[in-house]
Structures are given as C-alpha cells and as structure tokens.
Design a protein around this motif. Structure first.
Motif, short mmCIF file in Angstrom:
data_model
loop_
_atom_site.label_atom_id
_atom_site.label_comp_id
_atom_site.label_asym_id
_atom_site.label_seq_id
_atom_site.Cartn_x
_atom_site.Cartn_y
_atom_site.Cartn_z
N ARG A 34 68.42 61.36 39.02
CA ARG A 34 69.85 61.44 39.31
C ARG A 34 70.14 61.35 40.80
O ARG A 34 71.16 60.80 41.21
N VAL A 53 77.49 52.60 38.16
CA VAL A 53 77.79 53.61 39.17
C VAL A 53 78.62 52.97 40.28
O VAL A 53 78.24 51.93 40.82
N VAL A 56 78.60 57.92 44.38
CA VAL A 56 77.77 59.07 44.11
C VAL A 56 78.16 60.19 45.09
O VAL A 56 78.17 59.97 46.30
N VAL A 61 79.67 61.85 39.85
CA VAL A 61 79.43 60.42 39.94
C VAL A 61 80.68 59.73 39.40
O VAL A 61 81.24 60.15 38.39
N LYS A 75 76.85 64.85 37.53
CA LYS A 75 75.53 64.20 37.65
C LYS A 75 74.62 64.59 36.50
O LYS A 75 73.79 63.80 36.07
#
Length: 162
Positions: A34, A53, A56, A61, A75
């Motif tokens: 992660r 994604v 982050v 996320v 996450k």
C-alpha cells in the motif's frame, strides 16, 4: 517437574509463535504494498472494485473508478496493487497473449472435421412424416367417436360425477 509434562505446553507456545509471526509478515507485506502505490497504477479494493490511483495521501487514496469519477478510499481498503498488463487484461479486456500467439479457434467445428464443403451431408428430417400424420388423425377420430358415444348414453337428468 518432568520435561514430558511440559512438552505439550512448549509445543503449543511454539505453534502460537509461528502463527503470529507469519501473520505479522503478511501484514507487513500488505502495508509495504500500500505504501508503494503510485498515481497511475491499477488496484483492486477489498470489495472487488478495480480502479486507477489518482492521488496517494497518508491514510487515504483517491481512486478513479470510471472516467471522470473519483472516490476517496482508506489505504487499508486496497486489496492488491496490479501491474499494468494484468489491470488492462481485467478491466479493458486486452489480452496480449492471444495477440502474440496468433492461434485462432473457430466458432464452429466444421474446419476441424476434415470434410470438404462439397460433400453431400445427409440431413435428418425432423418434421413429422405422412405416416405419423395418418396415425395421429386416426387417434383423433377414435377419441371423437368414443366421446360422442359417451355423451349419447347420458340422459337429461344425469350429471358428470367424479
């Protein structure tokens, strides 16, 4: 105390230590996965949703679940980080292995049987033939005659009883 009486307890404590150690290794590997996420990678959430994604953060996320649709996830909800080839194969249906192999499987088995198209193929007639029609019409006539005879034997006051 005798060592034989302590042996079951020692084995039990050792087994518990090994189980917790392997679980901690799995948790550490998942946390590392992660933390290694980068924008643009494909992921699968623990709920089974595939997304890309976008950003982050420390504990969250931002995922693009559809073009132009962004969602914020924890996450911890990321189940797997996928490589590009696997993500494209699952989400977009791109299968590079089939393209590279070049083998094409036909939709029907006609090319596998070895028979030429010129060969006369015997076709089975699934329609009812004349003999079946004659037998069926005779059965219908017999039933009609029996029904008429049954109706004539009744008088005005009789009722059908079952």
């Amino acid at each position: 105390m005798d060592i034989l009486t302590l042996l079951p307890f020692i084995v039990l404590i050792g087994a518990m230590f090994l189980m917790t150690r392997s679980a901690k290794k799995k948790q550490a590997a998942a946390a590392q996965m992660r933390n290694d996420m980068q924008p643009g990678t494909g992921v699968r959430t623990i709920g089974g949703m595939y997304a890309t994604v976008k950003e982050v953060h420390d504990d969250t996320v931002i995922l693009e679940v559809a073009p132009g649709v962004h969602a914020i996830y924890a996450k911890n909800s990321i189940g797997a980080v996928l490589d590009d080839a696997e993500y494209n194969r699952i989400v977009h249906g791109d299968d590079q292995e089939l393209d590279a192999d070049g083998t094409v499987v036909p939709d029907d088995a006609s090319s596998l049987t070895g028979e030429s198209d010129d060969a006369e193929v015997a076709k089975i007639d699934l329609a009812k033939g004349d003999a079946a029609d004659d037998a069926e019409s005779e059965d219908a006539e017999v039933k009609d005659v029996k029904k008429d005879a049954k109706d004539e034997s009744k008088t005005d006051g009789d009722a059908d009883s079952k």
